[in-house]
Design a protein around this motif. Structure first.
Motif, PDB file in Angstrom:
ATOM      1  N   LEU A  62      -7.073   4.268  -0.335  1.00  0.00           N
ATOM      2  CA  LEU A  62      -6.722   4.068  -1.741  1.00  0.00           C
ATOM      3  C   LEU A  62      -7.950   4.152  -2.633  1.00  0.00           C
ATOM      4  CD1 LEU A  62      -4.230   1.097  -1.256  1.00  0.00           C
ATOM      5  CD2 LEU A  62      -3.646   3.490  -1.692  1.00  0.00           C
ATOM      6  N   ASP A  63      -9.062   3.625  -2.153  1.00  0.00           N
ATOM      7  CA  ASP A  63     -10.310   3.687  -2.912  1.00  0.00           C
ATOM      8  C   ASP A  63     -10.714   5.139  -3.154  1.00  0.00           C
ATOM      9  OD1 ASP A  63     -13.294   3.626  -3.396  1.00  0.00           O
ATOM     10  OD2 ASP A  63     -12.923   1.473  -3.244  1.00  0.00           O
ATOM     11  N   ARG A  64     -10.619   5.972  -2.115  1.00  0.00           N
ATOM     12  CA  ARG A  64     -10.982   7.380  -2.271  1.00  0.00           C
ATOM     13  C   ARG A  64     -10.024   8.103  -3.212  1.00  0.00           C
ATOM     14  NH1 ARG A  64     -12.100   6.671   3.319  1.00  0.00           N
ATOM     15  NH2 ARG A  64     -10.124   7.619   3.961  1.00  0.00           N
ATOM     16  N   ARG A  65      -8.749   7.747  -3.158  1.00  0.00           N
ATOM     17  CA  ARG A  65      -7.778   8.380  -4.062  1.00  0.00           C
ATOM     18  C   ARG A  65      -8.076   8.036  -5.523  1.00  0.00           C
ATOM     19  NH1 ARG A  65      -3.432  11.033  -2.323  1.00  0.00           N
ATOM     20  NH2 ARG A  65      -2.823  10.886  -0.126  1.00  0.00           N
ATOM     21  N   GLN A  66      -8.457   6.798  -5.783  1.00  0.00           N
ATOM     22  CA  GLN A  66      -8.677   6.371  -7.165  1.00  0.00           C
ATOM     23  C   GLN A  66     -10.056   6.728  -7.688  1.00  0.00           C
ATOM     24  OE1 GLN A  66      -5.683   2.475  -7.144  1.00  0.00           O
ATOM     25  NE2 GLN A  66      -7.695   2.260  -8.036  1.00  0.00           N
ATOM     26  N   PHE A  67     -11.052   6.708  -6.807  1.00  0.00           N
ATOM     27  CA  PHE A  67     -12.427   6.851  -7.276  1.00  0.00           C
ATOM     28  C   PHE A  67     -13.157   8.046  -6.676  1.00  0.00           C
ATOM     29  CE2 PHE A  67     -11.332   2.313  -7.520  1.00  0.00           C
ATOM     30  CZ  PHE A  67     -11.523   2.107  -8.882  1.00  0.00           C
ATOM     31  N   GLY A  68     -12.487   8.797  -5.790  1.00  0.00           N
ATOM     32  CA  GLY A  68     -13.126   9.952  -5.179  1.00  0.00           C
ATOM     33  C   GLY A  68     -14.067   9.538  -4.062  1.00  0.00           C
ATOM     34  N   HIS A 128       0.833  -1.204   0.000  1.00  0.00           N
ATOM     35  CA  HIS A 128       0.000   0.000   0.000  1.00  0.00           C
ATOM     36  C   HIS A 128       0.868   1.254   0.000  1.00  0.00           C
ATOM     37  CE1 HIS A 128      -3.904  -1.942   1.817  1.00  0.00           C
ATOM     38  NE2 HIS A 128      -3.773  -2.177   0.526  1.00  0.00           N
ATOM     39  N   ARG A 129       1.855   1.286   0.889  1.00  0.00           N
ATOM     40  CA  ARG A 129       2.685   2.487   1.016  1.00  0.00           C
ATOM     41  C   ARG A 129       3.542   2.713  -0.230  1.00  0.00           C
ATOM     42  NH1 ARG A 129       6.397   1.842   4.558  1.00  0.00           N
ATOM     43  NH2 ARG A 129       5.981  -0.289   5.251  1.00  0.00           N
ATOM     44  N   PHE A 130       4.137   1.643  -0.744  1.00  0.00           N
ATOM     45  CA  PHE A 130       4.973   1.771  -1.937  1.00  0.00           C
ATOM     46  C   PHE A 130       4.142   2.270  -3.120  1.00  0.00           C
ATOM     47  CE2 PHE A 130       6.947   0.228  -5.826  1.00  0.00           C
ATOM     48  CZ  PHE A 130       8.292   0.508  -5.639  1.00  0.00           C
ATOM     49  N   GLY A 131       2.983   1.662  -3.326  1.00  0.00           N
ATOM     50  CA  GLY A 131       2.152   2.042  -4.464  1.00  0.00           C
ATOM     51  C   GLY A 131       1.574   3.433  -4.335  1.00  0.00           C
ATOM     52  N   GLU A 132       1.105   3.784  -3.141  1.00  0.00           N
ATOM     53  CA  GLU A 132       0.524   5.111  -2.952  1.00  0.00           C
ATOM     54  C   GLU A 132       1.567   6.200  -3.172  1.00  0.00           C
ATOM     55  OE1 GLU A 132      -1.997   7.656   0.380  1.00  0.00           O
ATOM     56  OE2 GLU A 132      -0.551   6.139   1.021  1.00  0.00           O
ATOM     57  N   ALA A 133       2.771   6.000  -2.643  1.00  0.00           N
ATOM     58  CA  ALA A 133       3.822   7.013  -2.764  1.00  0.00           C
ATOM     59  C   ALA A 133       4.223   7.249  -4.215  1.00  0.00           C
ATOM     60  CB  ALA A 133       5.041   6.596  -1.944  1.00  0.00           C
ATOM     61  N   ARG A 134       4.011   6.264  -5.071  1.00  0.00           N
ATOM     62  CA  ARG A 134       4.430   6.370  -6.474  1.00  0.00           C
ATOM     63  C   ARG A 134       3.257   6.534  -7.430  1.00  0.00           C
ATOM     64  NH1 ARG A 134       7.613   3.983  -3.225  1.00  0.00           N
ATOM     65  NH2 ARG A 134       9.885   4.038  -3.477  1.00  0.00           N
TER      66      ARG A 134
END
Length: 381
Positions: free
Chosen positions: A365-371, A62-68
């Motif tokens: 992550l859901d909110r970041r990708q889909f609002g 989660h952290r690796f993917g979100e940061a990038r």
């Protein structure tokens, strides 16, 4: 670091989760030429098996993917239709021919053909397994309310004395009670040794790496090398753990009974355990020891800097619900983390990501990708 002798390795048990089956090694450069630098792997398929320490792996993914800014294949809720086999349409936002995803890492029953519809062709497949002699006790404590075979037994000792008395194949929820890892990998029921070997050979074709729960830190080092990630990317806190004295732990005799009852899981684990020690030796004992020491120092420094009390706490002692882990029905108590007071905002956000439980992080992550809301883990953030 001195590796255990070959005769003893299969029974080597540690305190935590993570390690490997088969590391893909880079081609050897011709004499006189420096090896080409590797590129970090960002297309990742992690099969998160149950009660094996997978939540700790998911946190670092989660952290690796979100940061990038990587794109996660997320379930509509928290699992991909488990215990049914994975299907591509279970992924939120998936459409045939649509843009591929970078990382998939939440609970599923593995189905390679369907996963390949979602993930790029160059994805790195890996997973994690654990000795069924200890996994069985953890599953009994965690899934007792949802597995009829466990629920009917007055205790783990009673269940192990006559598991066939309590267990009925095919009953919903009873997959937690026997050969749970074999089930999660989506492997067919094997009736003889030849079928077991064929299933394991197919597994090795699909997965570049399988982690072992008993050698967590050594595993993180080998995983980091396989993915060509920086050392700091695999510094993680343990997630979804129980208090050290919470519930009975198994005796050697009970562990033996659990392995016999979960014979397919034991064959799976024994096979991957042997592969792990071969790869650990190829990596080099001294080199492994040095990097493990650096990893532990980094984790200890992060815990001292970030965490109230410097370590895990009972859920009732965590005031922020966004950091409080899910508590399963029944008596199993799951630990989590509270942040140290007085952290500057940037540091507080970074520390919160290390401490955030899987379910809450999935929602971020859901909110970041889909609002649909604030992507911060922190109140008011």
């Amino acid at each position: 670091m001195k590796l255990p002798p070959a005769c003893c390795r299969l029974q080597t048990l540690g305190a935590h989760p993570l390690t490997l089956l088969r590391v893909l090694r880079a081609p050897v450069a011709p004499a006189g030429h420096a090896p080409a630098p590797c590129q970090p792997r960002t297309h990742l398929v992690f099969l998160k098996t149950h009660k094996t320490g997978g939540s700790s792996v998911v946190n670092l993914l989660h952290r690796f993917g979100e940061a990038r800014g990587l794109r996660f294949a997320l379930p509509h809720r928290y699992q991909f239709g488990y215990p049914s086999p994975f299907r591509a349409e279970r992924v939120k936002g998936y459409r045939p021919g649509g843009p591929p995803f970078d990382i998939i890492c939440h609970h599923m029953r593995f189905n390679l053909t369907e996963v390949q519809k979602v993930m790029p062709n160059d994805s790195f497949y890996f997973s994690i397994v654990r000795d069924p002699g200890t996994l069985g006790e953890s599953a009994f404590a965690y899934y007792r309310a949802v597995a009829p075979a466990f629920r009917r037994a007055p205790s783990l000792a009673a269940f192990l004395a006559a598991p066939g008395h309590f267990y009925e194949a095919g009953v919903r929820g009873n997959h937690y009670a026997r050969n749970l890892q074999w089930f999660d990998f989506g492997l067919p029921v094997a009736e003889d040794g030849a079928a077991v070997e064929a299933a394991l050979a197919g597994l090795e074709q699909a997965f570049a790496l399988v982690l072992l729960a008993e050698h967590f830190d050594e595993s993180l080092v080998l995983l980091r090398e396989a993915l060509c990630w920086p050392e700091e990317a695999v510094a993680a806190f343990a997630h979804n753990g129980r208090p050290a004295g919470d519930g009975p732990r198994v005796s050697p005799a009970q562990a033996a009974r659990l392995r016999a009852w979960n014979s397919l899981d034991w064959a799976l684990y024994a096979h991957l355990n042997r592969s792990f020690w071969r790869r650990a030796e190829a990596f080099g004992a001294a080199r492994l020891q040095e990097e493990v020491a650096r990893l532990r120092q980094r984790r200890a420094a992060l815990a001292h800097h970030c965490l109230q009390g410097g370590g895990p706490l009972p859920a009732r002692a965590i005031p922020d619900g966004r950091l409080r882990p899910f508590q399963p029905p029944g008596r199993a108590q799951i630990l989590g983390y509270a942040l140290r007071a007085g952290l500057p905002p940037t540091e507080r956000e970074r520390c919160a990501r290390l401490a955030t439980p899987e379910l809450q992080y999935k929602d971020i992550l859901d909110r970041r990708q889909f609002g649909g809301g604030n992507a911060s883990v922190l109140p008011g953030g």
